[in-house]
Design an enzyme around this catalytic site. Structure first.
Site, PDB file in Angstrom:
ATOM      1  N   VAL A   5      -2.977  -2.622  -5.662  1.00 53.50           N
ATOM      2  CA  VAL A   5      -2.247  -3.276  -6.747  1.00 53.50           C
ATOM      3  C   VAL A   5      -2.013  -4.752  -6.439  1.00 53.50           C
ATOM      4  O   VAL A   5      -2.329  -5.633  -7.243  1.00 53.50           O
ATOM      5  CB  VAL A   5      -0.898  -2.568  -6.999  1.00 53.50           C
ATOM      6  CG1 VAL A   5      -0.073  -3.345  -8.019  1.00 53.50           C
ATOM      7  CG2 VAL A   5      -1.135  -1.141  -7.455  1.00 53.50           C
ATOM      8  N   ARG A  11      -5.007  -5.834   7.879  1.00 50.68           N
ATOM      9  CA  ARG A  11      -5.303  -6.052   6.456  1.00 50.68           C
ATOM     10  C   ARG A  11      -5.383  -7.540   6.144  1.00 50.68           C
ATOM     11  O   ARG A  11      -6.335  -7.989   5.482  1.00 50.68           O
ATOM     12  CB  ARG A  11      -4.203  -5.394   5.612  1.00 50.68           C
ATOM     13  CG  ARG A  11      -4.277  -5.683   4.113  1.00 50.68           C
ATOM     14  CD  ARG A  11      -5.547  -5.158   3.494  1.00 50.68           C
ATOM     15  NE  ARG A  11      -5.505  -5.216   2.028  1.00 50.68           N
ATOM     16  CZ  ARG A  11      -6.572  -5.139   1.259  1.00 50.68           C
ATOM     17  NH1 ARG A  11      -7.783  -5.011   1.811  1.00 50.68           N
ATOM     18  NH2 ARG A  11      -6.462  -5.176  -0.053  1.00 50.68           N
ATOM     19  N   THR A  23       4.936   3.668  -3.302  1.00 52.15           N
ATOM     20  CA  THR A  23       6.095   4.542  -3.480  1.00 52.15           C
ATOM     21  C   THR A  23       5.600   5.987  -3.447  1.00 52.15           C
ATOM     22  O   THR A  23       5.340   6.582  -4.498  1.00 52.15           O
ATOM     23  CB  THR A  23       6.825   4.242  -4.800  1.00 52.15           C
ATOM     24  OG1 THR A  23       5.870   4.060  -5.858  1.00 52.15           O
ATOM     25  CG2 THR A  23       7.679   2.982  -4.682  1.00 52.15           C
ATOM     26  N   CYS A  69      -1.020   7.935  -7.730  1.00 51.01           N
ATOM     27  CA  CYS A  69      -0.428   7.733  -9.057  1.00 51.01           C
ATOM     28  C   CYS A  69      -0.184   9.058  -9.762  1.00 51.01           C
ATOM     29  O   CYS A  69       0.934   9.549  -9.811  1.00 51.01           O
ATOM     30  CB  CYS A  69      -1.345   6.844  -9.907  1.00 51.01           C
ATOM     31  SG  CYS A  69      -1.416   5.126  -9.358  1.00 51.01           S
ATOM     32  N   THR A  72       5.874   1.888  -8.722  1.00 55.55           N
ATOM     33  CA  THR A  72       6.326   2.975  -9.585  1.00 55.55           C
ATOM     34  C   THR A  72       7.593   3.607  -9.019  1.00 55.55           C
ATOM     35  O   THR A  72       7.627   4.020  -7.862  1.00 55.55           O
ATOM     36  CB  THR A  72       5.240   4.048  -9.717  1.00 55.55           C
ATOM     37  OG1 THR A  72       4.060   3.451 -10.260  1.00 55.55           O
ATOM     38  CG2 THR A  72       5.705   5.173 -10.626  1.00 55.55           C
ATOM     39  N   ARG A 127      -5.479   8.427   0.268  1.00 55.95           N
ATOM     40  CA  ARG A 127      -4.087   8.823   0.067  1.00 55.95           C
ATOM     41  C   ARG A 127      -3.981  10.020  -0.878  1.00 55.95           C
ATOM     42  O   ARG A 127      -4.499  10.004  -1.981  1.00 55.95           O
ATOM     43  CB  ARG A 127      -3.268   7.651  -0.476  1.00 55.95           C
ATOM     44  CG  ARG A 127      -2.920   6.606   0.562  1.00 55.95           C
ATOM     45  CD  ARG A 127      -2.141   5.469  -0.054  1.00 55.95           C
ATOM     46  NE  ARG A 127      -2.948   4.710  -0.995  1.00 55.95           N
ATOM     47  CZ  ARG A 127      -2.461   3.707  -1.728  1.00 55.95           C
ATOM     48  NH1 ARG A 127      -1.190   3.384  -1.657  1.00 55.95           N
ATOM     49  NH2 ARG A 127      -3.264   3.046  -2.546  1.00 55.95           N
TER      50      ARG A 127
END
Length: 429
Positions: free
Chosen positions: A15, A38, A83, A258, A118, A330
């Protein structure tokens, strides 16, 4: 930038990085992440997630940093941290609280903080704001202001991008809302939608994926029913899909960060206020059980079609990531298939051209096998239809079977059923 705000983005994952790059095309952006590997990878000019192309990354004016004090250079902070949920499917706000704790001491008079992660309705104002106030020693709504603008990134989707998806924005007062809308409107070509409250924007985000989760759960339940009736689910959906108002969803594994996660944020909040959400949790129960179902059907077919009096137990699984053509592991539900196969005593080998081997080992204790090292198997499960698998089709799948014969499980129905090679038993969800 036309709005004269100095942007920071906290969290450079699927994101955050596209957001930072979009703003970075217009002016300097502080791009912060706690992960040194990263940040170093991005400094080297490559995004391992594949969300941002190397030329776009190079063309963006980003201060890539792990130094939190660099956030002081900005006055409009966008928080895009994960989250997740814990093992009990309870929202884990640790990354969000940590980001707020880190940002708080670096806030200045007049700063604006916008959360994109989220959350359940109320989290921004009831959980994040108190942390910001405590760590900054300032008052929200007096010294600094807060907004919420839910992310809508779809990993691997090259058509629906940050700039081309309508952006929902909100703020704790009218002035803040106008500023947030102006800032995002400077880069989001699709325009912005002003939500009346922060809670409204939070709720809008969490129901987007809840709705999709429930639609897929219906397809999965239909697949469970049609499997018992001996009907091909895809055939049924293709026939029903000829009606103009039939929604075209398909059965499958529901993982990722998600769709498989967000509904639990809403159900958690609903239970806090005394309501037990039956429909949403029923959908989650169905979707979370599909991996075990696929594995059990696989074993049944292997035993039913065993040849030569031997008990087949060699299974090759193609794909481990949570969806096709992305490297993200994930919350992948392929691990549920693997776990169930193991309880039946199956010997499983896994291949995935997108996943990182060290991440698979660290997150799940699984070893990936290079294509050339795969042993001939009794069964092949096409769990994630990466482009490599779909393009090579039956020749690849057949080459992985013992003597080119055996059981093939096509979870997403990407193989051409009409050209199934002789000696292969095909099953698809």
């Amino acid at each position: 930038m036309s709005h004269n705000r100095r942007i920071s983005v906290i969290g450079l994952g699927y994101v955050g990085l596209p957001v930072a790059v979009a703003f970075g095309r217009l002016g300097p952006v502080v791009a912060f992440d706690i992960s040194k590997p990263r940040v170093q990878g991005l400094k080297n000019g490559h995004d391992i997630t594949g969300e941002v192309e190397d030329p776009d990354l190079a063309a963006s004016d980003l201060l890539l940093t792990t130094d939190a004090d660099d956030l002081k250079k900005a006055d409009f902070h966008i928080v895009t941290v994960p989250t997740p949920v814990d093992n009990a499917n309870t929202p884990d706000l640790t990354p969000l609280i940590s980001a707020s704790t880190l940002l708080g001491p670096r806030l200045k008079q007049g700063d604006i903080v916008v959360y994109e992660s989220t959350v359940f309705p109320g989290a921004t104002e009831e959980i994040c704001v108190p942390v910001l106030e405590e760590m900054s020693g300032m008052l929200s709504g007096v010294d600094f202001w807060v907004g919420y603008s839910p992310e809508r990134i779809n990993p691997g989707d090259k058509e629906h991008r940050f700039e081309t998806i309508t952006k929902v924005v909100s703020g704790q007062n009218a002035k803040t809302l106008d500023i947030v809308a102006e800032v995002y409107g400077s880069v989001v070509k699709a325009g912005v939608h002003k939500a009346p409250t922060i809670k409204t924007a939070e709720a809008a985000k969490v129901i987007e994926n809840t709705q999709r989760d429930l639609n897929i759960a219906l397809m999965n339940e239909l697949a469970l029913i049609f499997n018992r009736l001996g009907i091909d689910t895809k055939d049924v959906l293709e026939a029903a899909g000829t009606k103009w108002n039939f929604l075209k969803f398909s059965p499958g594994l529901v993982g990722g960060h998600c769709i498989g996660i967000d509904p639990y944020y809403l159900t958690y909040r609903a239970q806090q206020v005394g309501y037990h959400p039956e429909v949403i949790l029923a959908g989650r129960h169905i979707n979370d059980g599909m991996g075990a179902f696929i594995a059990s059907e696989t074993v049944k077919l292997m035993l039913k079609h065993a040849q030569g009096g031997t008990i087949p137990n060699q299974v090759t699984v193609l794909g481990l990531t949570f969806k096709e053509n992305v490297p993200d592991l994930r919350n992948t539900k392929v691990v549920d298939i693997l776990a169930e196969l193991t309880t039946f005593g199956m010997q499983v080998q896994i291949h995935d051209p997108m996943a990182q081997a060290d991440e698979a080992r660290h997150e799940y204790g699984l070893d990936l096998t290079p294509m050339d090292n795969l042993e001939p198997a009794d069964t092949v499960i096409v769990a994630v239809p990466h482009r490599e698998y779909a393009d090579k089709g039956w020749p690849l799948v057949q080459s992985l079977l013992k003597n080119g014969r055996g059981v093939v499980i096509d979870v997403r129905g990407v193989l051409d059923r009409d050209h199934t090679p002789a000696g292969i038993v095909l099953w698809r969800l």
